[in-house]
Write an enzyme that holds these catalytic residues in place. Structure first.
Site, short mmCIF file in Angstrom:
data_model
loop_
_atom_site.label_atom_id
_atom_site.label_comp_id
_atom_site.label_asym_id
_atom_site.label_seq_id
_atom_site.Cartn_x
_atom_site.Cartn_y
_atom_site.Cartn_z
CG ASN A 165 -18.47 43.36 19.19
OD1 ASN A 165 -18.42 44.37 19.90
ND2 ASN A 165 -19.10 43.35 18.03
NE ARG A 182 -16.94 46.72 16.49
CZ ARG A 182 -18.16 47.17 16.45
NH1 ARG A 182 -19.12 46.56 17.12
NH2 ARG A 182 -18.46 48.22 15.73
CG HIS A 217 -19.20 50.24 9.65
ND1 HIS A 217 -20.12 51.08 9.07
CD2 HIS A 217 -19.84 49.55 10.61
CE1 HIS A 217 -21.30 50.90 9.66
NE2 HIS A 217 -21.15 49.98 10.60
NE ARG A 224 -26.17 54.72 14.60
CZ ARG A 224 -25.19 53.89 14.31
NH1 ARG A 224 -24.22 54.26 13.50
NH2 ARG A 224 -25.15 52.69 14.83
CD GLU A 249 -17.87 44.36 11.01
OE1 GLU A 249 -19.02 43.89 10.85
OE2 GLU A 249 -17.65 45.44 11.55
#
Ligand code: ADP
Length: 400
Positions: A7, A85, A174, A235, A379
């Site tokens: 990743n 990823r 996600h 965010r 993940e």
């Protein structure tokens, strides 16, 4: 089958070696602060944590170190493939896929949609192809799981040609996590694999919810980018778009500056003025920090409202699944969200919530309530499983 999971971010590269059939993580680590004097490689193998200074190393040098590490710990020869990823697959990818030059070209075409993430993801692919030329490489997209959303969920009500010409639509992110925890929920909670309605709430630094019907994403809160949706660590989540024009004028700043504030100085951090970290905020709120308490309250309200919206997409709800750092650990946040969803029949069992539902296969609600559950995301394992599955298919094809 052991898979190297990569990743690559702008200044870091996370890696893991996972046995896709058992789920066992044999090695995990991160090369971080890449390109800076304090670049380092940290890893965990056989229960031991180790670290190495990398001195200004960029991605290439760091991944070469990872390659050497794989040799040192004796895993290099056992690895059957590399799973990458990739953040933004646009509408071009609806599942994981073996990486070919055409796939790389398509990921490049998605750079305007994911300008911060896709370039380092591509760099990771290129370096891994150089380092491990004999290993199959597979791309796993954050967006792919949400490609099953119907147009009413993925369209924004903007001029239609923005969608047609400029690919403006909801993509969602996600996806690997929503897919993993919804699959786990079906197993752990005994739901019907062919007929289920699950709201998944991935609450970490980034946060998103998804509506999963019979294994397919029907809606999600993140949009064209991961800025849309619920309140997150830094965010803003969804806001009135006019705020951007308004603050541009008020501050005499560019749209990029305002966007930067919405991405990096908003959310829990923006409201509290203290931190983006839920643990810090909970401690501060307990000591009377009013804005920390307000930030947590706004967060829970935002997630509960979004969950209610996801129930509309599903038409019913069999389970609400909490995952991610906050979802898996923040007992009071879960309690407040479930309380706000009381109108839909949700009733918490405070004792099992306290221990994250561990004694009840994750379930934290009373037996008469729709299920809410805590399910840890993984993940990396999902990436390893997809990669192994695709390699397995390839072997069958080769053998036929
Ligand atoms: P990322 O999205 O970067 O992978 P994580 O999923 O690790 O992030 O989630 C990070 C968030 O989880 C932070 O806000 C952190 O405070 C929160 N968190 C982790 N452990 C706890 C805990 N025990 N209680 C409350 N919040 C927690």
């Amino acid at each position: 089958m052991k898979i190297l999971v990569l990743n690559c971010g702008s200044s870091s590269a996370k890696f893991a070696v996972i046995d896709a059939s058992t789920g066992e993580e044999r090695l995990s680590g991160i090369a971080q602060r890449l390109g800076s004097p304090s670049a380092s490689l940290d890893w965990k193998f056989a229960g031991q944590k180790r670290s190495k200074v990398l001195h200004h190393a960029e991605h290439g040098a760091a991944l070469r170190e990872v390659g050497e590490l794989l040799n040192e710990v004796g895993l290099a020869k056992e690895i059957a493939g590399v799973g990458h990823r990739v953040v933004h697959g646009g509408a071009k990818f609806s599942g994981s896929i073996p990486i070919t030059s055409e796939v790389v070209a398509k990921i490049e075409e998605c750079i305007p949609l994911g300008p911060l993430h896709n370039p380092p993801n591509l760099l990771g692919i290129q370096i891994a192809q150089d380092l491990f030329p004999d290993l199959p490489q597979v791309a796993i997209f954050d967006t792919a799981f949400h490609q099953t959303m119907p147009p009413r969920a993925y369209l924004y009500a903007v001029p239609y040609e923005w969608f047609e010409k400029y690919e403006v639509r909801r993509y969602g992110f996600h996806g690997t996590s929503h897919r993993y925890v919804s699959q786990q929920a079906v197993r752990q909670l005994g739901l019907d694999p062919e007929d289920h309605a699950i709201v998944t709430a991935h609450l970490g630094n980034g946060c998103s919810l998804a509506a999963v019907r019979d294994g397919k994403s029907m809606d999600t809160t993140m949009g064209l980018t991961p800025l849309d949706g619920v309140v997150m660590g830094t965010r803003s989540g969804s806001i009135d778009p006019s705020i951007i024009a308004h603050m541009k004028k008020a501050l005499h700043r560019s749209a990029d500056d305002v966007m930067d504030a919405l991405n990096k100085r908003s959310g829990l951090l923006g409201i509290s003025g203290l931190s983006n970290d839920m643990r810090t905020l909970q401690e501060a709120a307990d000591q009377g920090h009013a804005r920390a308490a307000l930030a947590i309250d706004k967060f829970c309200y935002s997630v509960a409202k979004a969950a209610a919206g996801m129930i509309v997409s599903l038409g019913r709800v069999d389970a609400l699944v909490f995952t991610g750092g906050i979802g898996e650990n923040a007992v009071q946040v879960r309690a407040r969200i479930v309380e706000l969803l009381g109108f839909a029949g949700f009733a918490l069992d405070p004792h099992v919530n306290q221990t994250h539902g561990k004694a009840q296969r994750g379930r934290i609600t009373r037996s008469t309530s729709p299920m809410a559950a805590v399910i840890a995301t993984n993940e990396e394992l999902m990436i390893a499983m997809d990669t192994a599955e695709i390699i397995g298919r390839g072997e069958k094809v080769a053998a036929a």
